[in-house]
Every structure is written in C-alpha cells, then in structure tokens.
Scaffold this motif. Structure first.
Motif, PDB file in Angstrom:
ATOM      1  N   GLU A 204      78.132  -5.681  19.549  1.00  0.00           N
ATOM      2  CA  GLU A 204      76.775  -6.098  19.188  1.00  0.00           C
ATOM      3  C   GLU A 204      75.800  -4.926  19.280  1.00  0.00           C
ATOM      4  N   LEU A 205      75.962  -4.097  20.328  1.00  0.00           N
ATOM      5  CA  LEU A 205      75.097  -2.931  20.477  1.00  0.00           C
ATOM      6  C   LEU A 205      75.305  -1.943  19.328  1.00  0.00           C
ATOM      7  N   ASP A 206      76.582  -1.755  18.942  1.00  0.00           N
ATOM      8  CA  ASP A 206      76.851  -0.860  17.813  1.00  0.00           C
ATOM      9  C   ASP A 206      76.198  -1.375  16.540  1.00  0.00           C
ATOM     10  N   GLU A 207      76.278  -2.706  16.343  1.00  0.00           N
ATOM     11  CA  GLU A 207      75.667  -3.298  15.155  1.00  0.00           C
ATOM     12  C   GLU A 207      74.154  -3.104  15.166  1.00  0.00           C
ATOM     13  N   LYS A 208      73.549  -3.309  16.349  1.00  0.00           N
ATOM     14  CA  LYS A 208      72.101  -3.117  16.441  1.00  0.00           C
ATOM     15  C   LYS A 208      71.735  -1.648  16.274  1.00  0.00           C
ATOM     16  N   ALA A 209      72.592  -0.756  16.804  1.00  0.00           N
ATOM     17  CA  ALA A 209      72.328   0.671  16.643  1.00  0.00           C
ATOM     18  C   ALA A 209      72.375   1.057  15.165  1.00  0.00           C
ATOM     19  N   ASP A 210      73.351   0.487  14.442  1.00  0.00           N
ATOM     20  CA  ASP A 210      73.430   0.762  13.004  1.00  0.00           C
ATOM     21  C   ASP A 210      72.185   0.248  12.287  1.00  0.00           C
ATOM     22  N   SER A 211      71.734  -0.959  12.705  1.00  0.00           N
ATOM     23  CA  SER A 211      70.530  -1.514  12.078  1.00  0.00           C
ATOM     24  C   SER A 211      69.314  -0.649  12.357  1.00  0.00           C
ATOM     25  N   LEU A 212      69.214  -0.179  13.614  1.00  0.00           N
ATOM     26  CA  LEU A 212      68.092   0.686  13.964  1.00  0.00           C
ATOM     27  C   LEU A 212      68.156   2.003  13.206  1.00  0.00           C
ATOM     28  N   GLN A 213      69.391   2.524  13.048  1.00  0.00           N
ATOM     29  CA  GLN A 213      69.539   3.770  12.314  1.00  0.00           C
ATOM     30  C   GLN A 213      69.121   3.601  10.856  1.00  0.00           C
ATOM     31  N   LYS A 214      69.534   2.472  10.257  1.00  0.00           N
ATOM     32  CA  LYS A 214      69.144   2.223   8.870  1.00  0.00           C
ATOM     33  C   LYS A 214      67.637   2.034   8.756  1.00  0.00           C
ATOM     34  N   ALA A 215      67.060   1.297   9.732  1.00  0.00           N
ATOM     35  CA  ALA A 215      65.610   1.102   9.708  1.00  0.00           C
ATOM     36  C   ALA A 215      64.876   2.425   9.863  1.00  0.00           C
ATOM     37  N   ASN A 216      65.421   3.306  10.722  1.00  0.00           N
ATOM     38  CA  ASN A 216      64.797   4.612  10.911  1.00  0.00           C
ATOM     39  C   ASN A 216      64.894   5.455   9.643  1.00  0.00           C
ATOM     40  N   GLU A 217      66.038   5.360   8.962  1.00  0.00           N
ATOM     41  CA  GLU A 217      66.194   6.101   7.707  1.00  0.00           C
ATOM     42  C   GLU A 217      65.217   5.584   6.649  1.00  0.00           C
ATOM     43  N   VAL A 218      65.067   4.251   6.581  1.00  0.00           N
ATOM     44  CA  VAL A 218      64.121   3.673   5.626  1.00  0.00           C
ATOM     45  C   VAL A 218      62.702   4.131   5.934  1.00  0.00           C
ATOM     46  N   LYS A 219      62.358   4.128   7.249  1.00  0.00           N
ATOM     47  CA  LYS A 219      61.017   4.575   7.651  1.00  0.00           C
ATOM     48  C   LYS A 219      60.803   6.039   7.282  1.00  0.00           C
ATOM     49  N   THR A 220      61.844   6.859   7.528  1.00  0.00           N
ATOM     50  CA  THR A 220      61.724   8.286   7.219  1.00  0.00           C
ATOM     51  C   THR A 220      61.527   8.505   5.717  1.00  0.00           C
ATOM     52  N   ARG A 221      62.331   7.795   4.920  1.00  0.00           N
ATOM     53  CA  ARG A 221      62.169   7.927   3.461  1.00  0.00           C
ATOM     54  C   ARG A 221      60.788   7.453   3.004  1.00  0.00           C
ATOM     55  N   PHE A 222      60.332   6.357   3.622  1.00  0.00           N
ATOM     56  CA  PHE A 222      59.017   5.835   3.257  1.00  0.00           C
ATOM     57  C   PHE A 222      57.915   6.846   3.588  1.00  0.00           C
ATOM     58  N   LEU A 223      57.991   7.407   4.800  1.00  0.00           N
ATOM     59  CA  LEU A 223      56.975   8.381   5.203  1.00  0.00           C
ATOM     60  C   LEU A 223      57.009   9.609   4.307  1.00  0.00           C
ATOM     61  N   SER A 224      58.217  10.069   3.986  1.00  0.00           N
ATOM     62  CA  SER A 224      58.322  11.248   3.127  1.00  0.00           C
ATOM     63  C   SER A 224      57.755  10.971   1.745  1.00  0.00           C
ATOM     64  N   ASN A 225      58.152   9.841   1.172  1.00  0.00           N
ATOM     65  CA  ASN A 225      57.677   9.511  -0.176  1.00  0.00           C
ATOM     66  C   ASN A 225      56.164   9.310  -0.210  1.00  0.00           C
ATOM     67  N   MET A 226      55.650   8.545   0.776  1.00  0.00           N
ATOM     68  CA  MET A 226      54.215   8.287   0.806  1.00  0.00           C
ATOM     69  C   MET A 226      53.431   9.562   1.054  1.00  0.00           C
ATOM     70  N   SER A 227      53.980  10.448   1.907  1.00  0.00           N
ATOM     71  CA  SER A 227      53.282  11.703   2.181  1.00  0.00           C
ATOM     72  C   SER A 227      53.172  12.540   0.919  1.00  0.00           C
ATOM     73  N   HIS A 228      54.262  12.604   0.182  1.00  0.00           N
ATOM     74  CA  HIS A 228      54.217  13.361  -1.076  1.00  0.00           C
ATOM     75  C   HIS A 228      53.240  12.731  -2.067  1.00  0.00           C
ATOM     76  N   GLU A 229      53.241  11.402  -2.127  1.00  0.00           N
ATOM     77  CA  GLU A 229      52.350  10.722  -3.073  1.00  0.00           C
ATOM     78  C   GLU A 229      50.880  10.902  -2.684  1.00  0.00           C
ATOM     79  N   PHE A 230      50.610  10.971  -1.376  1.00  0.00           N
ATOM     80  CA  PHE A 230      49.227  11.115  -0.914  1.00  0.00           C
ATOM     81  C   PHE A 230      48.692  12.527  -1.142  1.00  0.00           C
ATOM     82  N   ARG A 231      49.574  13.510  -1.089  1.00  0.00           N
ATOM     83  CA  ARG A 231      49.112  14.885  -1.097  1.00  0.00           C
ATOM     84  C   ARG A 231      48.346  15.239  -2.381  1.00  0.00           C
ATOM     85  N   THR A 232      48.821  14.813  -3.528  1.00  0.00           N
ATOM     86  CA  THR A 232      48.181  15.185  -4.789  1.00  0.00           C
ATOM     87  C   THR A 232      46.754  14.672  -4.889  1.00  0.00           C
ATOM     88  N   PRO A 233      46.507  13.353  -4.688  1.00  0.00           N
ATOM     89  CA  PRO A 233      45.109  12.898  -4.762  1.00  0.00           C
ATOM     90  C   PRO A 233      44.229  13.489  -3.661  1.00  0.00           C
TER      91      PRO A 233
END
Length: 472
Positions: A204-233
């Motif tokens: 169960e801990l491994d499953e939750k760790a995988d979920s947290l890792q995926k959530a962290n990856e999604v957050k990282t991609r979101f922050l990167s994409n949004m940061s790039h999108e914000f920079r131009t304006p």
C-alpha cells in the motif's frame, strides 16, 4: 558462613543412585522448583558417576552458604588419576569415545557456578553452586538444622523407585517441552500473520508512493508549462511599462507615471515568482544541469556587489558589506548557482533588516568553502528555523506587509546547495539578526567532470587546496 547438610561416600554403583536421590531431596527441602531440582540431581549424578567410573569412588558433600546470597554448594572429590586434558574438555574440543567429558560440560551448564580442579595422580575436585530460590525469610542455622533432621528421616529409595521417579520427571519435562512447542507454533502463526500485514502495508505504501510521485511529476510539468506561458506576457508588460516611463511615446502626467510604475513593479514581482517556480520545478525534476567552471571568490563577490547595489538605493540605513577575501581562493563549481544561493540569502536579509548591515564572507574549511550572510534584522524563532526552508512558507512579521515574497527563495537555495554537494543552515537570535550559511565543496564532485577537475588541480597550486590531491 556455611552449614553442612550431608556427606556421602561413593564406593559402589548404587551409591551413585543414592547420591542423586539425596540431591533431589535436599533441593526439595530448600524450596527449589521441579526443573531446578532435576537440574541439581542430574548434575550431581553425572559428576558422581564420573568419580565412580574413572576414580573408583569419591566423597560428596552438601552444604549451604548462609550469608547473602544464600547458595546450595555441592562438592565431589575423588583420589583418582586426575584429568590430563581438562582444558580441552572445558573448551568443548575433546572428542570422547567413552563419554568422558560430556558429563562435565553438561553439569556445568545445569548449575549457576561450576569449578573443577584436577592434578594428574592426585585426583579431582568439583564444586557446583546453585542460588537458593527467593523465600519469605532468610534461612538461619536453626532452619538448616531442622532441614537436616528432616533429611535424616527420609530413607533413600530403591533403585527401581529412583528410576520410576526419573521417568516421571522425564515425562513432566517432555510435557513442558510439548507446551513450549505449541506456544512456539502459535507465535509463529502470529508472526506469519504480522508478516502478511507488513507486506500488505508495504504494498500500500509503494502504491501511495507511486501516486505521490505521479502527482509530483504532474505538478512539476504544470509549473514548468505555466511558468513558460507566463513569461511572454510578463516580459511584454515590463517592456511596455519601461517604454511609457522612458517617455518614448510622449509625456505622462504624475498620476499616469505613478500608475505605470505600480504596473511595472507588480509585473517584476510576478516575474520573480515565475522564475522561482520554474527553477524549483527544474530542481525537483532533476533537470538542472551543473556547469562547473574555475573562478575566484573575490570575483564572485565583486559581481554580486554590482548586481545588488540597486537594491540598496531605497534604503540608506542598511549597508551591504562584502568582506575582503585574502589569498588565492579558487573554486571549481557552478558559479551561477553559487551566486544564486547568495543572492537569495542577501535578498531575504534585506527584506527583514531595517537598520544595520548585511555582511557577506567566505572561509575555506577542509574540502569545502563556507559562505555566510549575516544581518542585523529581526531574527528567527527557534521553532521557525526549519520551516523557512520549506516551500511557500513565510513567517508572520510586521515587515511582511512591506515586502511581498514567494516563500521559494530559501527552499531553492537549499536545493541548489544540495545539487552542488553542499548544504545550508542558519543561526539566529530574535531581535538581533540571523546568519545564513552555505557549505559548498571547493571542487564539484562529478564523475563526468574528472578530466576538468584534474586539469584544475594541476594548474592551481594554492596551499588551501592541497588536501584535494591527497584524497585522490
């Protein structure tokens, strides 16, 4: 003080049986439990049989040590040929074809204390001791005298009766072993159930760790994409506001200049936030690349001094002091990231220092350089010193309303220092100021950089770095 209970002579084989009987009787009268009674009788029987078999007989003496701790003492003495290889027997290294030595080792394990002395041609003396069980009251000489009288009234059993009693004791011992085996089986079953539960928990801990890792990856991609999108304006807003303030499209009224200035400052603050978010996202994703290069600490301080001078234009009551670096102190690491760490430290100190100074210094300590940024600001409480290195954490302070921050500068500095193989920490006292430290290896440790590092060490011969050559 001792009290003698009984003395026996072993001359015939039946005397060995009688010695075992008497040992059991004495143990019972002294209050020993059944298992200890059997241990004592068995030990006496084994040593007595050795005396009869190898020395032709001997003398057995039972007595009690009255002083604390009260102890049953049994000595068995013979006048035989002695034991030539006694040390080998006691060490368990003797291989017997007749059983010689097995009784000695076994008896030693059954008693609390065991001493044996033997001289070739003079005989053997064995002294065994067993601590008396805890009784309601301490035995006195009078009590032991009465015990001796009871012992005298108990006639020795016949050999057949003794065998029957030994069989009963053996059956009791076997029953005790059976019960222990059942308890062990039950315990093993419980352990198996526990192990299954632990395995399920880990899954169960491994499953939750995988979920947290995926959530962290999604957050990282979101922050990167949004940061790039914000920079131009944001860059557009900053550029347009600068054009207006430079009067390139005509004059502005005082109110218009004030409003455009607010727009530019807000856009710059938001741009800093976007930059911090992007850097933090890269650090968490492991996408920050270290570009080590050779540079001197004095050059680094000079660049920082010129870069941060504009920040002091609006606050003449705070001075920024870079301590002079004496000597040749070259580093081989990522100068840009070291500069970013120190900029974050200095910017944080500027926000929370109203009067006084901010002092930046560096010192070589072993194979690391320790940078420090000391201020005379408001200080940090003990309970908050770990929190400030957590993302999006800002401390409650009267100065917080004047300077809006992201809560990302110090966490980013920590991640960058760790990326370079170092660490950050601080000391602080409320009302007196804080000192932030960053320890960075003098030479960035990366397998990919081995060739550049070797070239650096060959070209740079300062005494402060002589330790590096010795550790390779």
């Amino acid at each position: 003080m001792t009290f003698t209970l009984l003395t026996l002579e072993i001359k015939f084989e039946q005397d060995v049986v009688m010695t075992r009987q008497r040992a059991g009787q004495i143990a019972s009268l002294l209050g020993f439990q059944a298992q200890d009674k059997t241990r004592i009788a068995t030990a006496v029987s084994e040593i007595g049989r050795n005396a009869f078999q190898y020395a032709g007989g001997g003398k057995v003496k039972f007595w009690v040590e009255i002083s604390s701790p009260q102890t049953l003492i049994i000595s068995i003495e013979d006048r035989g040929q002695g034991i030539a290889n006694l040390n080998t027997i006691l060490n368990g290294q003797y291989i017997s074809t007749t059983g010689m030595g097995l009784g000695i080792i076994g008896s030693k394990r059954l008693m609390d204390r065991f001493q044996i002395s033997s001289s070739v041609g003079e005989g053997t003396i064995v002294v065994m001791e067993k601590n008396l069980p805890r009784l309601p009251s301490i035995l006195t000489a009078k009590d032991l005298g009465q015990l001796g009288s009871k012992l005298a009234m108990q006639a020795p059993q016949s050999s057949f009766e003794e065998i029957q009693q030994q069989n009963q004791e053996l059956l009791l011992a076997l029953e005790d072993i059976r019960q222990r085996e059942e308890q062990l089986i039950q315990l093993n079953c419980e352990l198996e159930d526990t192990n299954r539960g632990v395995v399920a928990l880990y899954a169960e801990l491994d499953e939750k760790a995988d979920s947290l890792q995926k959530a962290n990856e999604v957050k990282t991609r979101f922050l990167s994409n949004m940061s790039h999108e914000f920079r131009t304006p944001l860059n557009s807003i900053i550029s347009l506001s600068r054009i207006l303030l430079d009067r390139m499209d005509g004059e502005l009224t005082l109110e218009q200049e004030k409003q455009v200035t607010f727009i530019r400052k807000s856009a710059e603050c938001l741009s800093d936030l976007v930059n911090d978010l992007l850097d933090l996202a890269k650090a968490e994703a492991g996408k920050i690349v270290v570009h080590p290069n050779e540079f001197e600490i004095s050059d680094l301080f000079g660049a920082l001094r010129g870069m941060l001078r504009p920040l002091l234009a609006y606050n003449s009551s705070v001075s920024l002091v870079f301590e002079e670096v004496v000597g040749c102190h070259k580093l081989y690491t990522d100068e840009g990231k070291v500069s970013q760490i120190l900029r974050n430290f200095i910017s944080n100190s500027l926000k929370y220092t109203e009067v006084g100074e901010i002092r930046v210094s560096a010192a070589i300590a072993g194979n690391t350089v320790v940078f420090s940024v000391a201020d005379t600001g408001i200080g940090i409480a003990v309970g908050d010193r770990e929190l400030i290195f957590e993302e999006y954490t800002q401390l409650n302070s009267p100065l917080q309303t004047q300077f809006k921050g992201t809560g990302l500068g110090l966490p980013l500095a920590k991640k960058l220092a760790e990326l370079l193989g170092g660490s950050v920490f601080l000391t602080s006292e409320l009302g007196k100021g804080s000192t932030f430290f960053a320890t960075i290896p003098v030479v960035y440790n990366s397998i990919k950089e081995d060739v550049q590092r070797e070239n650096f060490l060959l070209q740079f011969g300062c005494s402060s770095l002589s330790y590096i050559s010795s550790r390779r």
